[in-house]
Design a protein around this motif. Structure first.
Motif, PDB file in Angstrom:
ATOM      1  N   LYS A 108       0.839  -1.212   0.000  1.00  0.00           N
ATOM      2  CA  LYS A 108       0.000   0.000   0.000  1.00  0.00           C
ATOM      3  C   LYS A 108       0.867   1.253   0.000  1.00  0.00           C
ATOM      4  O   LYS A 108       0.606   2.202  -0.751  1.00  0.00           O
ATOM      5  CB  LYS A 108      -0.918  -0.008   1.222  1.00  0.00           C
ATOM      6  N   LYS A 109       1.895   1.247   0.837  1.00  0.00           N
ATOM      7  CA  LYS A 109       2.772   2.418   0.958  1.00  0.00           C
ATOM      8  C   LYS A 109       3.491   2.706  -0.356  1.00  0.00           C
ATOM      9  O   LYS A 109       3.625   3.864  -0.766  1.00  0.00           O
ATOM     10  CB  LYS A 109       3.788   2.169   2.071  1.00  0.00           C
ATOM     11  N   GLU A 110       3.942   1.659  -1.029  1.00  0.00           N
ATOM     12  CA  GLU A 110       4.703   1.813  -2.273  1.00  0.00           C
ATOM     13  C   GLU A 110       3.805   1.906  -3.507  1.00  0.00           C
ATOM     14  O   GLU A 110       4.292   2.113  -4.613  1.00  0.00           O
ATOM     15  CB  GLU A 110       5.664   0.631  -2.442  1.00  0.00           C
ATOM     16  N   LEU A 209       5.378   0.673  10.035  1.00  0.00           N
ATOM     17  CA  LEU A 209       4.303   0.303   9.117  1.00  0.00           C
ATOM     18  C   LEU A 209       3.007  -0.009   9.858  1.00  0.00           C
ATOM     19  O   LEU A 209       2.020  -0.405   9.249  1.00  0.00           O
ATOM     20  CB  LEU A 209       4.725  -0.921   8.291  1.00  0.00           C
TER      21      LEU A 209
END
Length: 250
Positions: A108-110, A209
Motif C-alpha cells: 500500500k505504501k509503495e 508500518l
C-alpha cells in the motif's frame, strides 16, 4: 513492484537443536536467498526488462545480515531495497502472518502493482505468505506460477496444480507466487555486484508500518528425530516374518 526474499540456511552443516528446545541454532550459519524467491526476483527483473513495469523493489525481513540477501537481489537487477528490521525474539517467532502484514502494508505504501514472492521458503515450507498477503490486501492471487504474461492491466498466470496446469487471468494489482519452472534465475555478475553496492536500501521497523509482530503461535518444543536403528540382514522369508513378529510390526 515488490519482490520478497526469505532467508534460508545454506551450506552442508549439521542442524543442532538449542539446549532449551525452542528452535535450531543459527549462530554462525551463512544465509542466502530462498531458491523460490530467487525465481520471483528473476521474473520481476524480466518484466522490467520487457518494459511492463518501471521499478523493482526487493524486500527482506530480519536482522542486519539480511541486507546481504537484498544486495544479491540488487545485483540481479532490482532497483532498490527495503530492509524491515526484525531481531531477537520477534525474529525467532516471526511467521507467514507477520511477514504478510509487513508486505501488505508496504504494498500500500509503495503503491505496488504486483507483489511477487517465492511460493514457499525451503526452511519451514509453510507456503502461506503469498496467500495471506493477497487476503490482507483483498487482491487477486496467482499462486504456483510457471508462466506469467502481462496484458494491459491483466495478468495471465499458468499455475502448477496436482492435475497438471491451470490458466487464469486476474486484474492488477495482484499477488503472484513463483513455482520452480517459472524461469532460471541469472547469476549476479561482478560488475552488477559492484553496481549493487551503490543502490539504496531503506531501513525501517514493523512499527513504522503499523504492524503488530506478536505471534499467535507458540512453539512447544523442537526435537531432533530419533536415531535410526541399524538394519538387520535375514537369510529367508521365514526369518523376515519372524523378525517382524518379534518387533510387533505384524
Amino acid at each position: 513492484m515488490l519482490s520478497y526474499m526469505y532467508n534460508h540456511h545454506s551450506g552442508v552443516i549439521r542442524i543442532r537443536v538449542k539446549p532449551d528446545h525452542s528452535g535450531v541454532v543459527t549462530d554462525g550459519v551463512k544465509h542466502s536467498m530462498n531458491p523460490f524467491c530467487e525465481i520471483a526476483v528473476e521474473e520481476a527483473v524480466k518484466l522490467k526488462e520487457k518494459k511492463f513495469i518501471k521499478e523493482v523493489v526487493a524486500v527482506s525481513c530480519g536482522p542486519a545480515q539480511v541486507t546481504e540477501t537484498i544486495r544479491t537481489a540488487l545485483a540481479m537487477g532490482c532497483d532498490r531495497g527495503i530492509h524491515v528490521e526484525v531481531s531477537g525474539k520477534d525474529y525467532e517467532a516471526m511467521g507467514p502472518l507477520q511477514i504478510s502484514k509487513i508486505f501488505a502494508a508496504l504494498a500500500k505504501k509503495e503503491e505496488a502493482s504486483l507483489v511477487i514472492l517465492g511460493k514457499q521458503a525451503i526452511d519451514d515450507d509453510c507456503n502461506q505468505t503469498g496467500q495471506m498477503t493477497a487476503a490482507l490486501l483483498d487482491w487477486p492471487q496467482g499462486t504456483f506460477a510457471s508462466e506469467v504474461t502481462i496484458d494491459g492491466e491483466k495478468v495471465k498466470v499458468v499455475r502448477e496444480i496436482d492435475g497438471g496446469l491451470e490458466t487464469i487471468k486476474i486484474s492488477m494489482p495482484a499477488v503472484l507466487t513463483a513455482d520452480l519452472r517459472l524461469n532460471t534465475p541469472r547469476y549476479a555478475t561482478l560488475p552488477n555486484i559492484m553496481k549493487a553496492k551503490k543502490k539504496k536500501i531503506a531501513n525501517m521497523k514493523p512499527a513504522d508500518l503499523g504492524v503488530d509482530m506478536v505471534s499467535r503461535m507458540e512453539v512447544l518444543s523442537v526435537d531432533e528425530p530419533p536415531t535410526r536403528l541399524a538394519g538387520v540382514k535375514v537369510e529367508t522369508v521365514d526369518d523376515l516374518v519372524a523378525k517382524l513378529k518379534a518387533n510387533g510390526t505384524i
